[in-house]
Enzyme design. Structure first.
Site, PDB file in Angstrom:
ATOM      1  N   LYS A  48       0.485   4.090   2.567  1.00 18.57           N
ATOM      2  CA  LYS A  48       1.101   3.514   3.815  1.00 18.57           C
ATOM      3  C   LYS A  48       2.496   3.966   3.923  1.00 18.57           C
ATOM      4  CE  LYS A  48      -0.438   0.047   7.259  1.00 18.57           C
ATOM      5  NZ  LYS A  48      -0.771  -1.233   7.473  1.00 18.57           N
ATOM      6  N   ASN A 103       1.061  -1.155   0.001  1.00 17.62           N
ATOM      7  CA  ASN A 103      -0.021  -0.030   0.062  1.00 17.62           C
ATOM      8  C   ASN A 103       0.981   1.198   0.057  1.00 17.62           C
ATOM      9  OD1 ASN A 103      -1.570   2.237   0.871  1.00 17.62           O
ATOM     10  ND2 ASN A 103      -3.086   1.051   2.325  1.00 17.62           N
ATOM     11  N   LYS A 129      -6.305  13.373  14.717  1.00 20.37           N
ATOM     12  CA  LYS A 129      -6.098  12.074  15.043  1.00 20.37           C
ATOM     13  C   LYS A 129      -4.625  11.617  14.962  1.00 20.37           C
ATOM     14  CE  LYS A 129      -6.658   7.395  13.179  1.00 20.37           C
ATOM     15  NZ  LYS A 129      -7.254   6.372  12.159  1.00 20.37           N
ATOM     16  N   ASP A 176       1.428  -4.031  12.647  1.00 15.96           N
ATOM     17  CA  ASP A 176       0.309  -4.581  12.910  1.00 15.96           C
ATOM     18  C   ASP A 176      -0.707  -3.981  14.024  1.00 15.96           C
ATOM     19  OD1 ASP A 176      -1.369  -6.936  11.744  1.00 15.96           O
ATOM     20  OD2 ASP A 176      -1.235  -7.662  13.875  1.00 15.96           O
TER      21      ASP A 176
HETATM   22  P1  IMP Z   1      -3.603  -4.452   9.823  1.00 18.11           P
HETATM   23  O1  IMP Z   1      -3.490  -3.680   8.589  1.00 18.11           O
HETATM   24  O2  IMP Z   1      -3.202  -6.157   9.888  1.00 18.11           O
HETATM   25  O3  IMP Z   1      -2.680  -3.852  10.815  1.00 18.11           O
HETATM   26  O4  IMP Z   1      -5.075  -4.433  10.402  1.00 18.11           O
HETATM   27  C1  IMP Z   1      -5.430  -3.138  10.924  1.00 18.11           C
HETATM   28  C2  IMP Z   1      -7.022  -3.277  11.294  1.00 18.11           C
HETATM   29  O5  IMP Z   1      -7.421  -2.616  12.343  1.00 18.11           O
HETATM   30  C3  IMP Z   1      -7.621  -2.167  10.079  1.00 18.11           C
HETATM   31  O6  IMP Z   1      -8.087  -2.957   9.180  1.00 18.11           O
HETATM   32  C4  IMP Z   1      -8.548  -1.591  10.773  1.00 18.11           C
HETATM   33  O7  IMP Z   1      -9.900  -2.475  10.906  1.00 18.11           O
HETATM   34  C5  IMP Z   1      -8.197  -1.727  12.454  1.00 18.11           C
HETATM   35  N1  IMP Z   1      -7.253  -0.476  12.751  1.00 18.11           N
HETATM   36  C6  IMP Z   1      -6.218  -0.301  12.949  1.00 18.11           C
HETATM   37  N2  IMP Z   1      -5.953   1.181  13.156  1.00 18.11           N
HETATM   38  C7  IMP Z   1      -7.228   1.755  12.896  1.00 18.11           C
HETATM   39  C8  IMP Z   1      -7.369   3.056  13.157  1.00 18.11           C
HETATM   40  O8  IMP Z   1      -6.577   3.927  13.418  1.00 18.11           O
HETATM   41  N3  IMP Z   1      -8.809   3.446  13.049  1.00 18.11           N
HETATM   42  C9  IMP Z   1      -9.808   2.367  12.678  1.00 18.11           C
HETATM   43  N4  IMP Z   1      -9.251   1.307  12.715  1.00 18.11           N
HETATM   44  C10 IMP Z   1      -8.157   1.012  12.666  1.00 18.11           C
END
Ligand code: IMP
Length: 201
Positions: A12, A9, A173, A69
């Site tokens: 990101k 991404n 935020k 994560d």
């Molecule tokens: P990752 O990409 O495996 O770390 O999954 C992170 C998931 O956690 C995201 O898809 C969101 O659903 C949730 N998440 C993590 N950070 C945030 C945030 O700052 N706001 C809202 N949801 C979040």
């Protein structure tokens, strides 16, 4: 020095490199490494999964690699959705926060405590791993509010604020978030590693 951010991404990659803002460091994403397979997030903790992603990226690239994560941990749901946050009900953000609100319909206000957690893992080229962690406490609202942000932002009210993450302007935020806190610590950690006399990985 080059650091690979273990994601395809590019938004990101840009966001992380802007917050880290390290001189003499070039950030690249996994797009430059098409042979690196998608990491399987088979760990039981945020730390496990961040390390799986960073180690795999370091292995395939030979570069220092950084992975994150993150997720939402809700006390009344015994820590769910936790490491399953991205796919609690499915891939859709709305489905996921709707499922949380449904499961919490009977939970009273004082028991709606929760926190967002972000773990970052940096793996150096001899496979040594360094971790930082950011957390922000809050509560789960009864109804969604706001349209900024992503994921569970409409139902998360950070402690000390009267607006959900989705009602706050993004810069506000991003100043207080779990991710910002973990990245600030990672910035200090990388600067320490680069300092003369520090143990090299
Ligand atoms: P990752 O990409 O495996 O770390 O999954 C992170 C998931 O956690 C995201 O898809 C969101 O659903 C949730 N998440 C993590 N950070 C945030 C945030 O700052 N706001 C809202 N949801 C979040």
């Amino acid at each position: 020095m080059d650091i690979l951010i273990a994601t395809r991404n590019n938004d990101k990659v840009r966001e992380i490199s802007e917050i880290l803002d390290l001189p003499d460091t070039r950030f690249v994403g996994l797009d430059g490494f098409p042979d690196c397979p998608e990491a399987e997030e088979t760990g039981r903790t945020f730390d496990d999964n961040a390390m799986i992603k960073a180690s795999q990226a370091a292995y395939y690239s030979g570069l220092w690699s950084l992975a994150d994560d993150s997720g939402l941990v809700i006390d009344a749901l015994d820590g769910q959705p936790g490491i399953l946050s991205a796919r609690f009900a499915g891939p859709d953000y709305r489905d996921n926060w709707m499922k949380v609100l449904e499961l919490m319909q009977q939970v009273p206000a004082e028991k709606r405590t929760a926190r967002f957690i972000c773990v970052l893992c940096l793996v150096g080229n001899n496979n040594r791993a360094f971790f930082t962690r950011g957390e922000i406490e809050g509560t789960i609202t009864a109804e969604p509010r706001g349209s900024n942000g992503f994921g569970y932002d409409p139902i998360f009210l950070p402690t000390g604020f009267d607006r959900t993450f989705a009602e706050l302007p993004p810069p506000e935020k991003n100043r207080i978030s779990h991710r910002a806190q973990a990245l600030k610590k990672m910035r200090a950690l990388i600067n320490g590693l680069a300092a003369p006399g520090s143990p090299k990985t």
